[in-house]
Design a protein around this motif. Structure first.
Motif, PDB file in Angstrom:
ATOM      1  N   VAL A 190      -8.256  -5.841   0.711  1.00 37.21           N
ATOM      2  CA  VAL A 190      -6.956  -6.437   0.662  1.00 37.21           C
ATOM      3  C   VAL A 190      -6.243  -5.955   1.934  1.00 37.21           C
ATOM      4  N   ALA A 191      -6.309  -6.863   3.523  1.00 34.44           N
ATOM      5  CA  ALA A 191      -5.199  -5.927   4.566  1.00 34.44           C
ATOM      6  C   ALA A 191      -3.525  -6.348   4.113  1.00 34.44           C
ATOM      7  N   ASP A 192      -2.925  -6.256   4.061  1.00 36.35           N
ATOM      8  CA  ASP A 192      -1.260  -6.616   3.873  1.00 36.35           C
ATOM      9  C   ASP A 192      -0.169  -5.421   4.977  1.00 36.35           C
ATOM     10  N   LEU A 193       0.011  -6.633   5.935  1.00 39.76           N
ATOM     11  CA  LEU A 193       0.047  -6.007   7.538  1.00 39.76           C
ATOM     12  C   LEU A 193       1.663  -6.951   7.346  1.00 39.76           C
ATOM     13  N   GLY A 194       2.616  -6.294   7.190  1.00 41.52           N
ATOM     14  CA  GLY A 194       3.933  -6.472   6.983  1.00 41.52           C
ATOM     15  C   GLY A 194       4.820  -6.478   8.516  1.00 41.52           C
ATOM     16  N   GLY A 195       5.987  -6.442   8.454  1.00 42.99           N
ATOM     17  CA  GLY A 195       5.955  -5.777   9.635  1.00 42.99           C
ATOM     18  C   GLY A 195       6.434  -4.320   9.860  1.00 42.99           C
ATOM     19  N   GLY A 196       6.707  -3.744   8.701  1.00 43.62           N
ATOM     20  CA  GLY A 196       6.742  -1.913   8.579  1.00 43.62           C
ATOM     21  C   GLY A 196       5.995  -1.836   8.334  1.00 43.62           C
ATOM     22  N   THR A 197       4.540  -1.834   7.608  1.00 43.11           N
ATOM     23  CA  THR A 197       3.708  -1.099   6.966  1.00 43.11           C
ATOM     24  C   THR A 197       2.299  -1.847   7.143  1.00 43.11           C
ATOM     25  N   VAL A 222      -0.617   2.679   6.263  1.00 42.29           N
ATOM     26  CA  VAL A 222      -0.557   3.545   7.628  1.00 42.29           C
ATOM     27  C   VAL A 222       1.428   2.366   7.923  1.00 42.29           C
ATOM     28  N   ARG A 223       2.133   3.423   8.509  1.00 46.65           N
ATOM     29  CA  ARG A 223       3.621   2.414   8.801  1.00 46.65           C
ATOM     30  C   ARG A 223       3.314   1.953   9.932  1.00 46.65           C
ATOM     31  N   VAL A 224       2.903   1.385  10.520  1.00 43.95           N
ATOM     32  CA  VAL A 224       2.282   0.511  11.844  1.00 43.95           C
ATOM     33  C   VAL A 224       2.555  -0.576  11.327  1.00 43.95           C
ATOM     34  N   GLY A 225       3.482  -2.141  11.746  1.00 43.49           N
ATOM     35  CA  GLY A 225       3.433  -3.534  11.685  1.00 43.49           C
ATOM     36  C   GLY A 225       3.818  -4.397  12.663  1.00 43.49           C
ATOM     37  N   GLY A 226       4.011  -5.192  12.634  1.00 45.65           N
ATOM     38  CA  GLY A 226       4.437  -6.277  12.958  1.00 45.65           C
ATOM     39  C   GLY A 226       5.783  -5.717  14.018  1.00 45.65           C
ATOM     40  N   ASN A 227       6.593  -4.860  13.738  1.00 44.83           N
ATOM     41  CA  ASN A 227       8.172  -4.624  13.863  1.00 44.83           C
ATOM     42  C   ASN A 227       7.591  -3.762  15.465  1.00 44.83           C
ATOM     43  N   ASP A 228       6.627  -3.217  14.953  1.00 44.09           N
ATOM     44  CA  ASP A 228       5.998  -2.106  16.164  1.00 44.09           C
ATOM     45  C   ASP A 228       5.387  -2.649  17.117  1.00 44.09           C
ATOM     46  N   PHE A 229       4.422  -4.289  17.127  1.00 47.62           N
ATOM     47  CA  PHE A 229       3.942  -5.057  17.915  1.00 47.62           C
ATOM     48  C   PHE A 229       4.903  -5.663  18.844  1.00 47.62           C
ATOM     49  N   THR A 241       1.734  -9.982  10.718  1.00 50.88           N
ATOM     50  CA  THR A 241       1.142  -9.394  11.008  1.00 50.88           C
ATOM     51  C   THR A 241      -0.297 -10.009  11.214  1.00 50.88           C
ATOM     52  N   THR A 242      -1.134 -10.661  10.305  1.00 53.64           N
ATOM     53  CA  THR A 242      -1.972 -10.857   9.963  1.00 53.64           C
ATOM     54  C   THR A 242      -2.569 -11.991  10.596  1.00 53.64           C
ATOM     55  N   GLU A 243      -1.631 -12.997  11.337  1.00 52.89           N
ATOM     56  CA  GLU A 243      -1.758 -13.739  12.575  1.00 52.89           C
ATOM     57  C   GLU A 243      -2.118 -13.421  14.159  1.00 52.89           C
ATOM     58  N   VAL A 244      -1.929 -11.799  14.875  1.00 47.65           N
ATOM     59  CA  VAL A 244      -1.759 -11.474  15.829  1.00 47.65           C
ATOM     60  C   VAL A 244      -3.617 -12.078  15.814  1.00 47.65           C
ATOM     61  N   ARG A 245      -3.920 -12.216  17.044  1.00 48.62           N
ATOM     62  CA  ARG A 245      -5.018 -12.088  17.595  1.00 48.62           C
ATOM     63  C   ARG A 245      -6.322 -11.286  18.092  1.00 48.62           C
ATOM     64  N   SER A 246      -5.415 -10.032  17.539  1.00 49.52           N
ATOM     65  CA  SER A 246      -5.851  -8.443  18.214  1.00 49.52           C
ATOM     66  C   SER A 246      -6.215  -8.341  16.854  1.00 49.52           C
ATOM     67  N   ILE A 247      -5.911  -8.822  15.513  1.00 45.04           N
ATOM     68  CA  ILE A 247      -5.562  -8.590  14.473  1.00 45.04           C
ATOM     69  C   ILE A 247      -7.393  -8.879  14.218  1.00 45.04           C
TER      70      ILE A 247
END
Length: 433
Positions: free
Chosen positions: A180-187, A215-222, A377-383
């Motif tokens: 499971v890859a849970d990629l949100g705004g903050g983590t 890891v504390r990286v997410g869509g807000n970091d993008f 954040t899983t919508e991002v093409r690079s991801i």
């Protein structure tokens, strides 16, 4: 009488809640029929009333006077929880602010349930704060205290990616080894787990959960990286000033690119510093735009423009971002290649955490049958490209990106509070194999 319980996914960008009402699990309409609500709050200056979600966002962008806040989840476990902030001239701590937001979320769940719900499973990232166990524990304790304050008496926690797995599991007709890859705004959080529709009745799933990482990286970091790469240079970012050609201070730009920090820039001291440097700037036209943003307090509009560009670039190769709130006929054309380059390091951090999860689980990437993608954040093409490359043999499941965690938390509340779910009772998720 059977216990009614719920699961709350308090997200950096969006929040959802689902309830178990005597065996039937369903998402709660939390705002005008929507089952998700932006994790945003606006205190209007005229009456200091609080508005939430889309209403908060709309009031702010309609240029109503007041205090707007987003990404509140990122404050948990940090020193900002102690220091608080000014809201329309009055000091207010972040615990009070988050409590106000989650109280109205619970009220919607109580209304749907027809009673005050006392049992909840709160979602949490694998790490609220990276590489700081004390801060991580403090963040969970702070969230638990807030849950108690709004009326919950029995509170449990579950990792968000595990909850997402539980929501998807009910649709499976055979056993799968999933990540499971849970990629949100903050983590960004990962779980390797054995899933099967037959396992939904098992009260103890610890043997099925092979590993968790985050890891504390997410869509807000993008958003931040895109802003610094493509937008902030047009506001004088990395320009120079004075006889020695020194670089202008970078901190205002970095703070303007983060939802949780932008409000702290609107101070007389910051305005004075920027005004002084403007006289010595070697690029007065662009640097004056920074001053304009600070004077007009339009930093959130700048952030929204970066977020809009990020979303547009998931389907477009070029996007023309408008900044009329800074000056008339001010546009910046942004290409997807710039976006991809700006987030490359963050994407690598995210995929490294996924690889670590595989290593901790003792499995190879080719052994994964199913990749469950959740979070915007899983919508991002690079991801998407990175995960297709990392898991060449796996099927991809990416439905209900913004609500699967909330559903899974309600499902988990069945086990944690003593009831077993009927497999056919979960709603809002279609069957897959």
């Amino acid at each position: 009488m059977a216990t009614i319980s719920c699961g709350i996914d308090f997200g950096t960008s969006n929040t959802s809640v689902a309830i178990d009402n005597h065996g039937d699990i369903s998402l709660v309409p939390v705002e005008n029929g929507n089952v998700t609500i932006p994790s945003a709050i606006f205190f209007r200056r005229s009456d200091n009333n609080a508005y939430y979600g889309r209403a908060a966002v709309n009031l702010f962008f309609d240029r109503q006077e007041g205090r707007f806040m987003r990404s509140l989840k990122r404050v948990l476990g940090t020193s900002l929880m102690k220091h608080g902030t000014l809201v329309n001239g009055t000091s207010m701590n972040f615990s009070t602010i988050i409590t106000a937001f989650l109280r109205q979320v619970k009220a919607k769940a109580d209304l749907m349930a027809g009673e005050d719900i006392e049992h909840v499973v709160m979602g949490r990232p694998v790490h609220f704060v990276d590489n700081d166990l004390e801060a991580d524990a403090r963040a969970q304790d702070e969230l638990k205290a807030i849950a108690q304050r709004i009326g919950f008496k029995h509170i449990e926690f579950q990792f968000e990616p595990i909850a997402a797995a539980f929501a998807h599991e009910t649709r499976l007709n055979s056993e799968k080894l999933a990540i499971v890859a849970d990629l949100g705004g903050g983590t960004s959080d990962f779980t390797v787990i054995k899933l099967s529709g037959a396992n939904t009745h098992k009260p103890d799933r610890s043997s099925d959960i092979l590993a968790n990482t985050g890891v504390r990286v997410g869509g807000n970091d993008f958003d931040k990286q895109l802003s610094l790469a493509a937008i902030m240079p047009e506001l004088g970012y990395r320009s120079t000033y004075g006889d020695k050609g020194l670089e202008v201070p970078l901190k205002p730009y970095h703070d303007l690119a983060e939802w949780s920090k932008v409000n702290f820039l609107y101070t007389p001291k910051m305005l004075m510093q920027v005004r002084q440097l403007l006289h010595q700037s070697h690029d007065k036209k662009r640097y004056r735009r920074l001053l304009q943003v600070l004077e007009d307090e339009t930093g959130h509009s700048l952030l929204a423009a970066a977020e809009d560009a990020k979303i547009a670039l998931t389907s477009q190769y070029e996007y023309k971002a408008a900044f009329a709130f800074i000056e008339d006929d001010f546009f910046i054309s942004i290409q997807r290649t710039i976006f991809d380059q700006s987030i490359q390091e963050d994407v690598e951090k995210i995929t490294a955490s996924a690889r670590q999860c595989l290593q901790d689980a003792g499995v190879t990437n080719k052994a994964i049958d199913l990749v469950i993608l959740t979070g915007g954040t899983t919508e991002v093409r690079s991801i998407q490209d990175a995960f297709k490359q990392l898991f060449p043999n796996a099927a991809i499941a990416d439905e209900n990106k913004l609500s699967s965690v909330g559903l899974g938390l309600a499902y988990d509340s069945q086990h944690k509070f003593g009831r077993l779910i009927r497999p056919h009772s979960i709603t809002s998720v279609p069957s897959i194999d």
